[in-house]
Design a protein around this motif. Structure first.
Motif, PDB file in Angstrom:
ATOM      1  N   ARG A   6      32.476  31.464  34.992  1.00  0.00           N
ATOM      2  CA  ARG A   6      33.616  31.027  35.802  1.00  0.00           C
ATOM      3  C   ARG A   6      33.833  31.976  36.975  1.00  0.00           C
ATOM      4  O   ARG A   6      34.229  31.567  38.053  1.00  0.00           O
ATOM      5  CB  ARG A   6      34.858  30.983  34.922  1.00  0.00           C
ATOM      6  N   ALA A   7      33.583  33.269  36.737  1.00  0.00           N
ATOM      7  CA  ALA A   7      33.735  34.286  37.789  1.00  0.00           C
ATOM      8  C   ALA A   7      32.881  35.481  37.432  1.00  0.00           C
ATOM      9  O   ALA A   7      32.571  35.718  36.267  1.00  0.00           O
ATOM     10  CB  ALA A   7      35.195  34.703  37.907  1.00  0.00           C
ATOM     11  N   HIS A  40      41.503  42.440  36.643  1.00  0.00           N
ATOM     12  CA  HIS A  40      41.028  41.334  37.472  1.00  0.00           C
ATOM     13  C   HIS A  40      41.805  40.068  37.113  1.00  0.00           C
ATOM     14  O   HIS A  40      42.256  39.919  35.977  1.00  0.00           O
ATOM     15  CB  HIS A  40      39.547  41.037  37.212  1.00  0.00           C
ATOM     16  N   ASN A  43      39.990  34.530  38.096  1.00  0.00           N
ATOM     17  CA  ASN A  43      39.160  34.003  39.186  1.00  0.00           C
ATOM     18  C   ASN A  43      38.207  35.044  39.729  1.00  0.00           C
ATOM     19  O   ASN A  43      37.388  34.743  40.590  1.00  0.00           O
ATOM     20  CB  ASN A  43      40.041  33.483  40.323  1.00  0.00           C
ATOM     21  N   GLY A  44      38.338  36.300  39.273  1.00  0.00           N
ATOM     22  CA  GLY A  44      37.433  37.355  39.689  1.00  0.00           C
ATOM     23  C   GLY A  44      37.994  38.316  40.723  1.00  0.00           C
ATOM     24  O   GLY A  44      37.300  39.226  41.157  1.00  0.00           O
ATOM     25  N   ASP A  45      39.251  38.127  41.140  1.00  0.00           N
ATOM     26  CA  ASP A  45      39.853  39.022  42.130  1.00  0.00           C
ATOM     27  C   ASP A  45      40.268  40.337  41.477  1.00  0.00           C
ATOM     28  O   ASP A  45      40.930  40.331  40.441  1.00  0.00           O
ATOM     29  CB  ASP A  45      41.090  38.384  42.765  1.00  0.00           C
TER      30      ASP A  45
END
Length: 105
Positions: A6-7, A40, A43-45
């Motif tokens: 997903r990320a 994180h 979403n990976g941010d």
């Protein structure tokens, strides 16, 4: 069908030693062998870096996280290799510390 990620979470310079996921808050918290813990989004941010207290000197100064747990209320408990517990808010603020000589697993 093949599963796809997903990320991809980035930011650590060394191998990951522990991680926790809080689906209620949409957070992934991970700790690496020679570095800080990172928060994180799912979403990976990269949101935050959790730095332990600067109370040690010399080669023992690197805090190595072994266990991480996060609550749905937004408290993150990290147990470090040297017997130190730290509680952080999800905003990255260190809230409390405690040392123990017990072996925690």
């Amino acid at each position: 069908d093949f599963a796809t990620p997903r990320a991809v979470l980035t930011g650590h310079d060394y191998e990951i030693t522990c991680a926790a996921i809080c689906a209620e808050l949409g957070l992934v918290i991970s700790g690496s062998k020679e570095g800080p813990c990172l928060i994180h989004s799912m979403n990976g941010d990269l949101l935050r870096t959790l730095e332990g207290p600067e109370r040690l000197q010399g080669p023992e100064s690197c805090l190595r996280p072994k266990l991480i747990q996060v609550s749905r209320e937004g408290h993150c408990v990290i147990y470090y290799e040297n017997g130190l517990f730290c509680v952080f808010s999800v905003n990255g603020r260190l809230q409390a510390t405690m040392e123990t000589d017990d072996k925690i697993r």
